[in-house]
Design a protein around this motif. Sequence first.
Motif, PDB file in Angstrom:
ATOM      1  N   GLY A 141       0.634  -1.231  -0.263  1.00  0.00           N
ATOM      2  CA  GLY A 141      -0.039   0.218   0.205  1.00  0.00           C
ATOM      3  C   GLY A 141       0.585   1.076  -0.763  1.00  0.00           C
ATOM      4  N   GLN A 142       2.113   1.040  -0.647  1.00  0.00           N
ATOM      5  CA  GLN A 142       2.844   2.046  -0.705  1.00  0.00           C
ATOM      6  C   GLN A 142       3.305   2.201  -1.971  1.00  0.00           C
ATOM      7  OE1 GLN A 142       5.371   1.412   2.408  1.00  0.00           O
ATOM      8  NE2 GLN A 142       4.816   1.063   4.141  1.00  0.00           N
ATOM      9  N   ALA A 143       3.914   3.905  -2.023  1.00  0.00           N
ATOM     10  CA  ALA A 143       4.677   3.950  -3.689  1.00  0.00           C
ATOM     11  C   ALA A 143       6.158   3.657  -3.837  1.00  0.00           C
ATOM     12  CB  ALA A 143       4.719   5.185  -3.822  1.00  0.00           C
ATOM     13  N   ALA A 144       6.261   2.349  -4.516  1.00  0.00           N
ATOM     14  CA  ALA A 144       7.865   1.826  -4.350  1.00  0.00           C
ATOM     15  C   ALA A 144       8.927   3.210  -4.820  1.00  0.00           C
ATOM     16  CB  ALA A 144       8.185   1.233  -5.765  1.00  0.00           C
ATOM     17  N   PRO A 145      10.004   3.543  -4.242  1.00  0.00           N
ATOM     18  CA  PRO A 145      11.093   3.965  -4.640  1.00  0.00           C
ATOM     19  C   PRO A 145      11.687   3.827  -6.254  1.00  0.00           C
ATOM     20  CG  PRO A 145      12.440   2.190  -4.111  1.00  0.00           C
ATOM     21  CD  PRO A 145      10.585   2.249  -3.820  1.00  0.00           C
ATOM     22  N   THR A 146      11.503   5.626  -6.803  1.00  0.00           N
ATOM     23  CA  THR A 146      11.786   5.671  -8.371  1.00  0.00           C
ATOM     24  C   THR A 146      13.282   4.975  -9.228  1.00  0.00           C
ATOM     25  OG1 THR A 146      12.730   7.604  -7.914  1.00  0.00           O
ATOM     26  CG2 THR A 146      10.696   7.641  -9.084  1.00  0.00           C
ATOM     27  N   GLY A 147      14.000   4.756  -8.189  1.00  0.00           N
ATOM     28  CA  GLY A 147      14.819   4.412  -8.262  1.00  0.00           C
ATOM     29  C   GLY A 147      14.699   3.110  -7.788  1.00  0.00           C
ATOM     30  N   ARG A 148      16.485   1.483  -8.045  1.00  0.00           N
ATOM     31  CA  ARG A 148      16.384   1.048  -7.471  1.00  0.00           C
ATOM     32  C   ARG A 148      17.813   0.400  -7.218  1.00  0.00           C
ATOM     33  NH1 ARG A 148      12.749  -2.745  -9.132  1.00  0.00           N
ATOM     34  NH2 ARG A 148      12.465  -1.955 -11.560  1.00  0.00           N
ATOM     35  N   TRP A 149      17.768  -0.437  -5.859  1.00  0.00           N
ATOM     36  CA  TRP A 149      19.391  -0.786  -5.405  1.00  0.00           C
ATOM     37  C   TRP A 149      20.143  -1.478  -6.075  1.00  0.00           C
ATOM     38  CZ3 TRP A 149      20.522   1.530  -0.668  1.00  0.00           C
ATOM     39  CH2 TRP A 149      21.675   1.662  -0.192  1.00  0.00           C
ATOM     40  N   ASP A 150      21.363  -1.036  -5.941  1.00  0.00           N
ATOM     41  CA  ASP A 150      22.165  -1.796  -7.344  1.00  0.00           C
ATOM     42  C   ASP A 150      23.431  -2.084  -5.762  1.00  0.00           C
ATOM     43  OD1 ASP A 150      23.184  -2.315 -10.069  1.00  0.00           O
ATOM     44  OD2 ASP A 150      25.239  -1.589  -8.237  1.00  0.00           O
ATOM     45  N   LEU A 151      23.385  -3.850  -5.493  1.00  0.00           N
ATOM     46  CA  LEU A 151      24.841  -4.016  -5.334  1.00  0.00           C
ATOM     47  C   LEU A 151      26.275  -3.041  -4.926  1.00  0.00           C
ATOM     48  CD1 LEU A 151      23.413  -7.800  -4.380  1.00  0.00           C
ATOM     49  CD2 LEU A 151      23.414  -6.290  -2.382  1.00  0.00           C
ATOM     50  N   HIS A 152      26.277  -3.604  -6.428  1.00  0.00           N
ATOM     51  CA  HIS A 152      27.559  -3.101  -6.494  1.00  0.00           C
ATOM     52  C   HIS A 152      27.959  -1.158  -6.299  1.00  0.00           C
ATOM     53  CE1 HIS A 152      28.948  -6.265  -7.997  1.00  0.00           C
ATOM     54  NE2 HIS A 152      27.812  -6.994  -8.905  1.00  0.00           N
ATOM     55  N   ALA A 153      26.793  -0.720  -6.544  1.00  0.00           N
ATOM     56  CA  ALA A 153      26.746   0.825  -6.034  1.00  0.00           C
ATOM     57  C   ALA A 153      27.001   1.461  -4.383  1.00  0.00           C
ATOM     58  CB  ALA A 153      26.092   1.742  -6.989  1.00  0.00           C
ATOM     59  N   ALA A 154      25.656   0.023  -3.790  1.00  0.00           N
ATOM     60  CA  ALA A 154      25.712   0.166  -2.953  1.00  0.00           C
ATOM     61  C   ALA A 154      24.563   1.341  -2.512  1.00  0.00           C
ATOM     62  CB  ALA A 154      26.769   0.308  -1.633  1.00  0.00           C
ATOM     63  N   ARG A 155      23.729   2.210  -3.741  1.00  0.00           N
ATOM     64  CA  ARG A 155      22.863   3.136  -3.512  1.00  0.00           C
ATOM     65  C   ARG A 155      21.498   2.741  -4.230  1.00  0.00           C
ATOM     66  NH1 ARG A 155      24.025   6.866  -7.022  1.00  0.00           N
ATOM     67  NH2 ARG A 155      26.342   6.472  -8.517  1.00  0.00           N
ATOM     68  N   ARG A 156      21.174   3.147  -4.209  1.00  0.00           N
ATOM     69  CA  ARG A 156      19.780   3.184  -5.564  1.00  0.00           C
ATOM     70  C   ARG A 156      20.151   3.556  -6.799  1.00  0.00           C
ATOM     71  NH1 ARG A 156      14.698   4.838  -1.438  1.00  0.00           N
ATOM     72  NH2 ARG A 156      14.006   2.497  -0.893  1.00  0.00           N
ATOM     73  N   LEU A 157      20.131   3.357  -7.982  1.00  0.00           N
ATOM     74  CA  LEU A 157      20.303   4.109  -9.074  1.00  0.00           C
ATOM     75  C   LEU A 157      19.546   4.246  -9.973  1.00  0.00           C
ATOM     76  CD1 LEU A 157      23.653   1.912 -10.403  1.00  0.00           C
ATOM     77  CD2 LEU A 157      23.590   2.909  -8.570  1.00  0.00           C
ATOM     78  N   PRO A 158      18.692   5.257 -11.048  1.00  0.00           N
ATOM     79  CA  PRO A 158      17.728   5.365 -11.520  1.00  0.00           C
ATOM     80  C   PRO A 158      17.552   3.665 -12.488  1.00  0.00           C
ATOM     81  CG  PRO A 158      19.193   6.772 -12.284  1.00  0.00           C
ATOM     82  CD  PRO A 158      19.809   5.676 -11.137  1.00  0.00           C
ATOM     83  N   ARG A 159      15.668   3.158 -12.456  1.00  0.00           N
ATOM     84  CA  ARG A 159      15.725   2.249 -12.797  1.00  0.00           C
ATOM     85  C   ARG A 159      16.302   2.114 -14.658  1.00  0.00           C
ATOM     86  NH1 ARG A 159       9.851   0.684 -10.918  1.00  0.00           N
ATOM     87  NH2 ARG A 159       9.949   1.058  -8.542  1.00  0.00           N
ATOM     88  N   GLY A 160      16.859   0.983 -15.167  1.00  0.00           N
ATOM     89  CA  GLY A 160      17.737   0.457 -16.359  1.00  0.00           C
ATOM     90  C   GLY A 160      18.789   0.710 -15.711  1.00  0.00           C
ATOM     91  N   ARG A 161      19.691   1.189 -14.469  1.00  0.00           N
ATOM     92  CA  ARG A 161      20.595   1.526 -14.946  1.00  0.00           C
ATOM     93  C   ARG A 161      21.469   0.210 -14.050  1.00  0.00           C
ATOM     94  NH1 ARG A 161      23.219   6.679 -13.113  1.00  0.00           N
ATOM     95  NH2 ARG A 161      24.756   5.310 -13.121  1.00  0.00           N
ATOM     96  N   VAL A 162      22.705  -0.214 -14.138  1.00  0.00           N
ATOM     97  CA  VAL A 162      23.860  -0.771 -13.255  1.00  0.00           C
ATOM     98  C   VAL A 162      24.824  -0.515 -13.123  1.00  0.00           C
ATOM     99  CG1 VAL A 162      22.153  -2.898 -13.596  1.00  0.00           C
ATOM    100  CG2 VAL A 162      24.095  -2.685 -14.993  1.00  0.00           C
ATOM    101  N   ALA A 163      25.296  -1.033 -11.995  1.00  0.00           N
ATOM    102  CA  ALA A 163      26.563  -0.484 -11.994  1.00  0.00           C
ATOM    103  C   ALA A 163      27.434  -1.584 -12.226  1.00  0.00           C
ATOM    104  CB  ALA A 163      27.211  -0.274 -10.401  1.00  0.00           C
ATOM    105  N   SER A 164      26.937  -2.821 -12.418  1.00  0.00           N
ATOM    106  CA  SER A 164      28.481  -3.730 -12.592  1.00  0.00           C
ATOM    107  C   SER A 164      27.623  -5.062 -13.711  1.00  0.00           C
ATOM    108  CB  SER A 164      28.721  -4.819 -11.237  1.00  0.00           C
ATOM    109  OG  SER A 164      30.172  -5.745 -11.758  1.00  0.00           O
ATOM    110  N   PRO A 165      27.553  -4.285 -15.256  1.00  0.00           N
ATOM    111  CA  PRO A 165      27.115  -5.013 -15.964  1.00  0.00           C
ATOM    112  C   PRO A 165      27.577  -6.498 -16.072  1.00  0.00           C
ATOM    113  CG  PRO A 165      28.583  -2.913 -17.141  1.00  0.00           C
ATOM    114  CD  PRO A 165      28.617  -2.853 -15.560  1.00  0.00           C
ATOM    115  N   GLU A 166      26.872  -7.804 -16.621  1.00  0.00           N
ATOM    116  CA  GLU A 166      27.301  -8.367 -16.850  1.00  0.00           C
ATOM    117  C   GLU A 166      27.446  -8.747 -18.119  1.00  0.00           C
ATOM    118  OE1 GLU A 166      24.675 -11.765 -16.015  1.00  0.00           O
ATOM    119  OE2 GLU A 166      23.666 -10.641 -14.503  1.00  0.00           O
TER     120      GLU A 166
END
Length: 271
Positions: free
Chosen positions: A225-250
């Motif tokens: 029952g809450q709005a989700a954050p606009t960003g998504r937590w990235d393990l490698h960056a240890a912070r939320r990044l804009p969706r669609g971005r990753v800090a350590s691509p495969e």
Amino acid sequence: MTMSADRPGQGLSMGYHLAMFVTRNSIHLLTKDDWHGAEHLPSDGGFLVCPNHISHADPLAVARFLYDNGHPPYFLAKESLFALPVVGPVLGYAQQIPVRRDTTEAAEAYRKAVEAVEAGKCVVVMPESTITKDPDKWPMTGKTGAARIALATGRPVIPLAQWGAQNVRHRSLSAGLLRVTSTMRAGPPVPLADLQDGPIDMALLREATGRIMDAITTELAAVRGQAAPTGRWDLHAARRLPRGRVASPEPDHPDALELGEALGGSEQEPR
């Protein structure tokens, strides 16, 4: 609700039923059911289920939801879990799929997962592969293993949001809280059909993975029952990044070791 019959083509062993008996009853002692969206689980053919990962109890809660709704689950799980007392034998009897990360045998898990889906089974892949590190427990960026399996098989991916299992360890006997509510909410299949005919490169896998994580997050927002954050937590960056971005691509063309990293495998043992 209990499963009245094996799903067509499953041929479940006595060991599987025994393992599920232990799993179902152990988690049922700790949780109360609040289940939604079972109508989205396909009635025939194999498919993938992708839940968010919030606690060590997740595999038990998810397994019970799927099994009791007529879909015996097969998890991709870290190989180290198979060596644990009690947990290891249960996984083995239940014919779950070990992921040997950081070895040249990691691609075997991918092959077995694809074969299981094509054989009509319900395969569970937790795209985060580890318990979320997001401070508010929203889903993190996902690994591409689920997307790889989905695009290889062309079978549906069902997003599954869960909430409540993280509270199992905080039950208070003095307060009379013997069981916590475990909410499950399955959503409609993730739209991936437009990606099926394209070359499977990293851009395609990231797009498919992003759609899977977005679908899980949408269902979780409805549960909470809450709005989700606009960003998504990235393990490698240890912070939320804009969706669609990753800090350590495969890499675009993974070898066996990198496939193991992409698949991850659910985590249940204490860290």
